[in-house]
Design an enzyme around this catalytic site. Structure first.
Site, PDB file in Angstrom:
ATOM      1  N   ALA A 151       0.842  -1.198   0.000  1.00 52.02           N
ATOM      2  CA  ALA A 151       0.000   0.000   0.000  1.00 52.02           C
ATOM      3  C   ALA A 151       0.871   1.240   0.000  1.00 52.02           C
ATOM      4  O   ALA A 151       2.067   1.187   0.320  1.00 52.02           O
ATOM      5  CB  ALA A 151      -0.917   0.015   1.226  1.00 52.02           C
ATOM      6  N   ASP A 173       1.259   4.510   2.059  1.00 50.57           N
ATOM      7  CA  ASP A 173       0.881   5.069   3.359  1.00 50.57           C
ATOM      8  C   ASP A 173       0.835   6.591   3.287  1.00 50.57           C
ATOM      9  O   ASP A 173       1.824   7.222   2.906  1.00 50.57           O
ATOM     10  CB  ASP A 173       1.886   4.663   4.443  1.00 50.57           C
ATOM     11  CG  ASP A 173       1.720   3.217   4.878  1.00 50.57           C
ATOM     12  OD1 ASP A 173       0.809   2.547   4.359  1.00 50.57           O
ATOM     13  OD2 ASP A 173       2.515   2.767   5.725  1.00 50.57           O
ATOM     14  N   GLY A 218       2.035  -1.237   3.940  1.00 47.39           N
ATOM     15  CA  GLY A 218       1.361  -2.521   3.832  1.00 47.39           C
ATOM     16  C   GLY A 218       2.121  -3.525   4.666  1.00 47.39           C
ATOM     17  O   GLY A 218       3.355  -3.630   4.575  1.00 47.39           O
ATOM     18  N   THR A 260       4.483  -5.948   2.878  1.00 45.45           N
ATOM     19  CA  THR A 260       5.636  -5.256   2.315  1.00 45.45           C
ATOM     20  C   THR A 260       6.596  -4.799   3.403  1.00 45.45           C
ATOM     21  O   THR A 260       7.825  -4.907   3.256  1.00 45.45           O
ATOM     22  CB  THR A 260       5.171  -4.063   1.474  1.00 45.45           C
ATOM     23  OG1 THR A 260       4.304  -4.551   0.445  1.00 45.45           O
ATOM     24  CG2 THR A 260       6.339  -3.326   0.854  1.00 45.45           C
ATOM     25  N   ASN A 261       6.055  -4.284   4.507  1.00 44.96           N
ATOM     26  CA  ASN A 261       6.922  -3.876   5.616  1.00 44.96           C
ATOM     27  C   ASN A 261       7.807  -5.030   6.065  1.00 44.96           C
ATOM     28  O   ASN A 261       9.025  -4.882   6.252  1.00 44.96           O
ATOM     29  CB  ASN A 261       6.072  -3.407   6.802  1.00 44.96           C
ATOM     30  CG  ASN A 261       5.289  -2.150   6.515  1.00 44.96           C
ATOM     31  OD1 ASN A 261       5.553  -1.447   5.552  1.00 44.96           O
ATOM     32  ND2 ASN A 261       4.317  -1.863   7.360  1.00 44.96           N
ATOM     33  N   ASN A 301       0.077  -9.135  19.334  1.00 43.05           N
ATOM     34  CA  ASN A 301       0.130  -8.166  20.420  1.00 43.05           C
ATOM     35  C   ASN A 301      -0.978  -8.482  21.422  1.00 43.05           C
ATOM     36  O   ASN A 301      -1.756  -9.434  21.232  1.00 43.05           O
ATOM     37  CB  ASN A 301       0.051  -6.726  19.894  1.00 43.05           C
ATOM     38  CG  ASN A 301      -1.264  -6.401  19.205  1.00 43.05           C
ATOM     39  OD1 ASN A 301      -2.313  -7.004  19.472  1.00 43.05           O
ATOM     40  ND2 ASN A 301      -1.234  -5.425  18.308  1.00 43.05           N
ATOM     41  N   ASP A 314       6.617  -2.770  27.168  1.00 44.91           N
ATOM     42  CA  ASP A 314       6.976  -3.809  28.141  1.00 44.91           C
ATOM     43  C   ASP A 314       7.771  -4.938  27.515  1.00 44.91           C
ATOM     44  O   ASP A 314       8.015  -5.957  28.172  1.00 44.91           O
ATOM     45  CB  ASP A 314       5.705  -4.377  28.797  1.00 44.91           C
ATOM     46  CG  ASP A 314       5.006  -3.351  29.682  1.00 44.91           C
ATOM     47  OD1 ASP A 314       5.712  -2.547  30.319  1.00 44.91           O
ATOM     48  OD2 ASP A 314       3.764  -3.351  29.724  1.00 44.91           O
ATOM     49  N   ASP A 321       5.822  -5.018  12.492  1.00 44.35           N
ATOM     50  CA  ASP A 321       6.351  -5.673  11.297  1.00 44.35           C
ATOM     51  C   ASP A 321       7.867  -5.760  11.347  1.00 44.35           C
ATOM     52  O   ASP A 321       8.463  -6.782  10.984  1.00 44.35           O
ATOM     53  CB  ASP A 321       5.914  -4.906  10.050  1.00 44.35           C
ATOM     54  CG  ASP A 321       4.403  -4.864   9.890  1.00 44.35           C
ATOM     55  OD1 ASP A 321       3.741  -5.856  10.246  1.00 44.35           O
ATOM     56  OD2 ASP A 321       3.881  -3.836   9.409  1.00 44.35           O
ATOM     57  N   ARG A 351      11.641   7.031  14.738  1.00 42.74           N
ATOM     58  CA  ARG A 351      11.642   7.836  13.515  1.00 42.74           C
ATOM     59  C   ARG A 351      10.216   7.958  12.973  1.00 42.74           C
ATOM     60  O   ARG A 351       9.381   7.089  13.187  1.00 42.74           O
ATOM     61  CB  ARG A 351      12.513   7.173  12.431  1.00 42.74           C
ATOM     62  CG  ARG A 351      13.972   7.028  12.816  1.00 42.74           C
ATOM     63  CD  ARG A 351      14.686   6.136  11.808  1.00 42.74           C
ATOM     64  NE  ARG A 351      16.107   6.037  12.100  1.00 42.74           N
ATOM     65  CZ  ARG A 351      16.912   5.106  11.602  1.00 42.74           C
ATOM     66  NH1 ARG A 351      16.443   4.198  10.767  1.00 42.74           N
ATOM     67  NH2 ARG A 351      18.192   5.085  11.918  1.00 42.74           N
TER      68      ARG A 351
END
Length: 297
Positions: free
Chosen positions: A10, A12, A38, A41-42, A182, A216, A244, A279
């Protein structure tokens, strides 16, 4: 070993906001830049920058965004197999970035949802036993299952990041070797969190579960051990792509050392993710090849 990452690509578009909009409200924001994104892709970009031979398989439309995607991917050390979906537009993500670095993301999945196993069979003809298959939650339920079944049939190791969460994921666990979740994803898919969530997934046939916990740190759980690794202290400015980065760096660490997931892999992943969150942006926030070399050394 080659990593095959099948997922979305995608563009972003980031908007910096002071708060998230509520229904009926209009708010002001500042343009935060455009980048390649995406989840699939990341992960492929970070995996390739780590030095693992990587093939990205991703669907695109026939539009200007597709041209931009090709331009960005040409700069990355991976093999990109972009499949044109004639009746779909290339996907886009709108990222609302809050002052503390947290974000909310809206992603279109028209191209991603159009992909089928038929589209990728030719590319997977070169894959075999011991290669790695990485998937996320942006493909259709049938395609996700078909690809996992195909990967399992030819002896690939399957790694899955169930994001964004879909209800059908609970029917896929017997096809998955490694899962990265997560806290919210664990709660949604198992009804619990922490070690209880990991134990549930182990009982469904997974061999390793990584629970990412943001500030954490992370926990690796397998049938023999539970390993906790703290987060690195850093200034968080943008969390886009951190998960990712973490998943790709952890699996790359294992692949490069010929090991199963272990404490060192999670430590490498934590260090890589700390760079990403420090970043702004997506791809441009990821650790560089030299930074990843230093971490993995």
């Amino acid at each position: 070993m080659r990593a095959y990452i099948i997922g979305n690509v995608a563009i972003d578009e980031t908007i910096a906001v002071s708060e998230l909009p509520v229904i009926g409200a209009s708010i002001l924001g500042n343009a935060g830049g455009s980048d390649l994104g995406g989840k699939g892709t990341n992960q492929a970009v970070v995996m390739a920058r780590c030095g693992v031979p990587t093939t990205l398989v991703a669907p695109i439309g026939r539009d200007a965004r597709a041209d931009t995607i090709r331009h960005y991917l040409a700069d990355e050390p991976l093999r990109s197999e972009l499949i044109e979906m004639k009746d779909a537009s290339s996907d886009v993500s709108i990222i609302f970035r809050l002052p503390g670095g947290e974000n909310a993301i809206v992603t279109t999945t028209q191209s991603a949802q159009s992909l089928s196993l038929f589209d990728v069979r030719r590319i997977l003809s070169t894959a075999g036993s011991g290669d790695l298959m990485m998937l996320q939650g942006n493909l259709s339920d049938q395609t996700t299952r078909d690809i996992l079944e195909h990967a399992r049939a030819i002896g690939m190791v399957t790694a899955f990041n169930p994001s964004p969460v879909r209800s059908y994921f609970s029917d896929l666990w017997d096809l998955i070797d490694i899962a990265f979740l997560n806290k919210g994803e664990a709660q949604a898919l198992t009804g619990t969190t922490g070690r209880d969530a990991a134990e549930y997934l182990l009982s469904r046939g997974l061999r390793e579960i990584v629970l990412t916990l943001g500030g954490d740190g992370a926990t690796l759980v397998n049938r023999h051990d539970s390993i906790e690794v703290p987060a690195q202290i850093c200034d968080v400015v943008d969390t886009t792509g951190a998960g990712d980065t973490f998943m790709a760096a952890a699996l790359a660490s294992c692949a490069l050392r010929g090991q199963r997931l272990d404490r060192l892999a999670i430590e490498h992943a934590v260090a890589a993710a700390a760079i990403t969150v420090s970043r702004h942006g997506t791809r441009k926030a990821f650790p560089t090849i030299s930074e990843l070399e230093a971490i993995l050394r």
